[in-house]
Design an enzyme around this catalytic site. Structure first.
Site, PDB file in Angstrom:
ATOM      1  N   GLU A  49       0.634  -1.204  -0.159  1.00  0.00           N
ATOM      2  CA  GLU A  49      -0.120  -0.019   0.104  1.00  0.00           C
ATOM      3  C   GLU A  49       0.866   1.117   0.057  1.00  0.00           C
ATOM      4  O   GLU A  49       2.072   1.438   0.834  1.00  0.00           O
ATOM      5  CB  GLU A  49      -0.862   0.036   1.249  1.00  0.00           C
ATOM      6  CG  GLU A  49      -1.827   1.352   1.180  1.00  0.00           C
ATOM      7  CD  GLU A  49      -2.909   1.261   2.155  1.00  0.00           C
ATOM      8  OE1 GLU A  49      -3.824   1.908   1.800  1.00  0.00           O
ATOM      9  OE2 GLU A  49      -3.071   0.340   3.275  1.00  0.00           O
ATOM     10  N   CYS A 246      -6.839   1.094   2.328  1.00  0.00           N
ATOM     11  CA  CYS A 246      -7.668   2.240   2.382  1.00  0.00           C
ATOM     12  C   CYS A 246      -7.510   2.961   1.055  1.00  0.00           C
ATOM     13  O   CYS A 246      -8.435   3.815   0.819  1.00  0.00           O
ATOM     14  CB  CYS A 246      -7.748   2.865   3.870  1.00  0.00           C
ATOM     15  SG  CYS A 246      -8.112   1.976   5.079  1.00  0.00           S
ATOM     16  N   ASN A 377     -12.105  -3.054  -0.038  1.00  0.00           N
ATOM     17  CA  ASN A 377     -10.930  -3.362   0.888  1.00  0.00           C
ATOM     18  C   ASN A 377     -11.505  -3.839   1.922  1.00  0.00           C
ATOM     19  O   ASN A 377     -11.524  -5.152   2.132  1.00  0.00           O
ATOM     20  CB  ASN A 377     -10.181  -2.024   0.817  1.00  0.00           C
ATOM     21  CG  ASN A 377      -9.163  -2.149   1.892  1.00  0.00           C
ATOM     22  OD1 ASN A 377      -8.438  -3.197   2.042  1.00  0.00           O
ATOM     23  ND2 ASN A 377      -9.046  -1.298   2.911  1.00  0.00           N
ATOM     24  N   GLU A 378     -11.812  -3.160   2.890  1.00  0.00           N
ATOM     25  CA  GLU A 378     -12.397  -3.602   4.237  1.00  0.00           C
ATOM     26  C   GLU A 378     -13.730  -2.986   4.809  1.00  0.00           C
ATOM     27  O   GLU A 378     -14.054  -2.634   5.729  1.00  0.00           O
ATOM     28  CB  GLU A 378     -11.355  -3.597   5.318  1.00  0.00           C
ATOM     29  CG  GLU A 378     -11.039  -2.306   5.649  1.00  0.00           C
ATOM     30  CD  GLU A 378      -9.983  -1.923   6.744  1.00  0.00           C
ATOM     31  OE1 GLU A 378      -9.166  -2.934   6.875  1.00  0.00           O
ATOM     32  OE2 GLU A 378      -9.672  -0.923   7.103  1.00  0.00           O
TER      33      GLU A 378
END
Length: 659
Positions: A49, A246, A377-378
């Site tokens: 990331e 994120c 993503n989450e």
């Protein structure tokens, strides 16, 4: 990346283990006669990331910050000592010989009105790392409309403003023209800057001022930083997940990661603010932007270089729920879904397809052989499940063999997690991504997490995990040895459950010593050096010794998940003809183990690799980067069982040759 994790503060080290003051003895049974399941080649991989200056200022070897003057403050990163006047100009309303790119609208107009030594100085990414005798390739665009500027001089200067390398170009055209030159460093300096001065009086326009080391990974022009890629390569990862995290979601949908803007000519890629530049009050970095010089093509190429399956993650039309949580309405989701379909075409399509041609024109006619794609993503809640369904239907209709990664939210338990897992199981999801940033104690206590997972349910991608020495998102978290061996204990549980767990990766991957936002991190670097943390070497040990077949290893018929602070897993490697046993002793005292192997004939020699440190707080540093590193020795195989002494706080890999 989860930012608001509540985790248990574990004080005082491993006091609970002190009751075992005398060496423990355990007999472990390894059954090599039966394969429980095949170990997936993707079992241990990497998660990248762009956080902690991991891309610009890190893996992407560009040394100039704000090279095309596209930051929100167009002269951020540039100093102007002895300034009379300079101005930033946009394309509209200016008569230019060559139209600038629609995504690279700014250039720098410098007006030299006297001979007092006007200079334009770039500070780099917390400085520039220059090595003695190394070569650095300079490039820029310039327009000299009236021919008044006779020469542009480029000098690398050290922290004391001493010149440590120099070159020049003659701007001989009124048209926008590309110029190149080379600078050779005359001394090593971690905090160098690039100084630009001019001969003549008048006006000159500058853009895309760029400086790269010549010595990049695979010697690619304007490529990746060699030492950092080498560390990735040495893990022998099964996959590379990118670009986040994120950063995929964005704080709002408008600043989400859009892969199509990261491919094509580098100078045409639109610079954007990096969402991590204002995320943490403890580490505001207003100069953190994304040039996208490291874009999706480069990620796919990097995956290929290091032998990893590419695993791109795309926005599902939900901005980060820790920020705005902005939603793209379901009836407006088509552009997001089309991005996913087009990405698969970019990676795998023939050169005759629209996006396959883009890939081919960038230099890779052959497909990248993409097998996985992540949706979101989450994210969590019904809104995510609704959007996942739309993506899943469209992707499977056109590309039925692509494996889709779904998400279970930011936590390994709780209401959001339970809801996601129940819904995804109903939908027959293929791979569910789980994230956990918890205390070292949590990792030890959860080594049996997957022992009771449904073998017929979704497979698991442990996509982001790291032990937090203090608590999640705390700037004082350390890459200490307790965190690392606790992760190793947990990883024996991941390996023992290879029927369910098919991909795993530590997070985050990289951090700049002077420009990080989140700790701990697997690899640390500054402008000249890099090193792997103790956590890095744990990951490397497991990945390079994952084997091909999972075997049973038990004590009294039970899996080892912390009894007497001992953890273990066992595999067979059909290629190297070895039985590989991983043993983690989290106790403060040594332990003796007998390994009783059934179902295989052993040769006379093996090897043992060990990570160990006596101090829970020990960690690798720039001053001592090899403090905790694997030590390998020959192991003489004995008849009958194998007797080992496991030092306190140790990770041991025993490799036994078979005949």
């Amino acid at each position: 990346m989860k930012r608001n994790v509540i985790s248990t503060l574990f004080v005082g080290g491993l006091l609970f283990s002190s009751m075992y003051g005398n060496a423990q003895k355990a007999t472990l049974e390894v059954d090599a006669s039966k394969t429980i399941t095949k170990i997936q080649p993707t079992m241990f991989g990497l998660f990248f990331e762009d956080i902690n200056f991991a891309a610009d200022g890190g893996l992407y070897a560009e040394m100039i910050k704000n090279r095309s003057f596209e930051f929100e403050k167009p002269l951020m990163g540039w100093e102007q000592p002895n300034s009379d006047r300079s101005s930033m100009n946009k394309e509209s309303g200016i008569a230019l010989p060559i139209k600038l790119s629609k995504d690279n609208t700014n250039f720098c107009r410098v007006e030299i009105n006297n001979d007092k030594g006007y200079a334009l100085i770039n500070e780099g990414f917390r400085g520039m790392g220059v090595k003695k005798d190394a070569k650095y390739n300079l490039s820029l665009k310039a327009s000299n409309p009236n021919g008044e500027i006779k020469k542009i001089i480029f000098q690398l200067i050290d922290k004391d403003k001493k010149v440590i390398g120099e070159t020049s170009i003659i701007p001989n055209s009124a048209q926008w023209t590309n110029y190149t030159a080379q600078i050779v460093g005359t001394q090593t300096e971690a905090k160098a800057k690039l100084k630009i001065t001019f001969e003549g009086k008048g006006t000159i326009d500058l853009d895309m001022i760029s400086l790269f080391p010549e010595d990049t990974w695979k010697n690619r022009k304007n490529g990746l930083r060699k030492d950092l890629v080498q560390l990735l390569y040495d893990v022998k990862p099964g996959f590379l997940r990118f670009p986040g995290g994120c950063i995929v979601e964005g704080r709002t949908l408008s600043d989400r990661y859009q892969w199509k803007k990261s491919v094509g000519n580098v100078e045409d890629r639109k610079t954007m603010m990096n969402r991590w530049n204002v995320e943490f009050n403890h580490k505001l970095t207003p100069d953190y932007f994304q040039s996208f010089g490291l874009g999706f093509y480069e990620y796919f190429q990097l995956s290929e270089d290091i032998g990893a399956e590419p695993l791109p993650i795309l926005s599902c039309g939900m901005a980060c729920q820790y920020n705005t949580g902005e939603l793209a309405p379901l009836n407006e989701l088509d552009p997001y879904v089309q991005d996913a379909l087009d990405l698969i075409e970019f990676a795998n399509g023939a050169v005759t397809t629209t996006w396959g041609k883009v890939r081919s024109d960038m230099g890779h006619p052959q497909p990248f052989n993409l097998k996985y794609i992540g949706v979101g993503n989450e994210q969590w809640g019904p809104d995510y499940i609704d959007r996942y369904k739309v993506f899943e239907k469209a992707i499977k209709a056109k590309y039925p063999n692509i494996v889709i990664v779904s998400g279970s939210g930011p936590s390994p338990d709780g209401e959001h997690f339970d809801y996601a897992m129940a819904e995804l199981k109903k939908l027959n999801a293929e791979l569910v991504d789980e994230h956990y940033y918890r205390s070292p104690q949590w990792f030890r206590e959860n080594a049996g997490r997957y022992d009771k997972y449904d073998r017929k349910g979704p497979k698991i991608f442990a996509g982001e995990y790291a032990a937090q020495s203090i608590s999640g998102a705390n700037p004082n978290n350390r890459n200490n040895w307790e965190c690392a061996f606790s992760e190793a204990a947990f990883m024996t549980g991941l390996e023992r459950n290879a029927e369910v767990v098919q991909l795993t990766s530590y997070a985050p991957l990289m951090a700049h010593e002077d420009a990080w936002q989140w700790t701990p991190d697997m690899i640390w670097f500054n402008n000249l050096q890099s090193y792997g943390s103790a956590n890095y070497y744990v990951q490397q040990l497991f990945s390079t010794n994952k084997g091909t077949d999972l075997l049973s290893i038990t004590q009294d018929g039970k899996a080892l998940i912390g009894q007497h602070d001992l953890y273990a897993s066992a595999v067979k490697d059909a290629n190297s003809k070895e039985i590989i046993v991983k043993l983690v002793n989290t106790a403060a005292s040594s332990q003796e183990v007998n390994i009783d192997l059934k179902g295989a004939k052993l040769g006379s020699k093996g090897s043992m690799i060990r990570l160990v440190s006596a101090n829970l707080q020990d960690e690798n540093t720039f001053a001592d980067p090899k403090k905790i590193t694997p030590k390998q020795s020959e192991y003489k195989i004995t008849k009958g069982s194998q007797l080992l002494n496991l030092p306190p706080y140790s990770v041991t890999v025993l490799k036994l040759k078979t005949i």
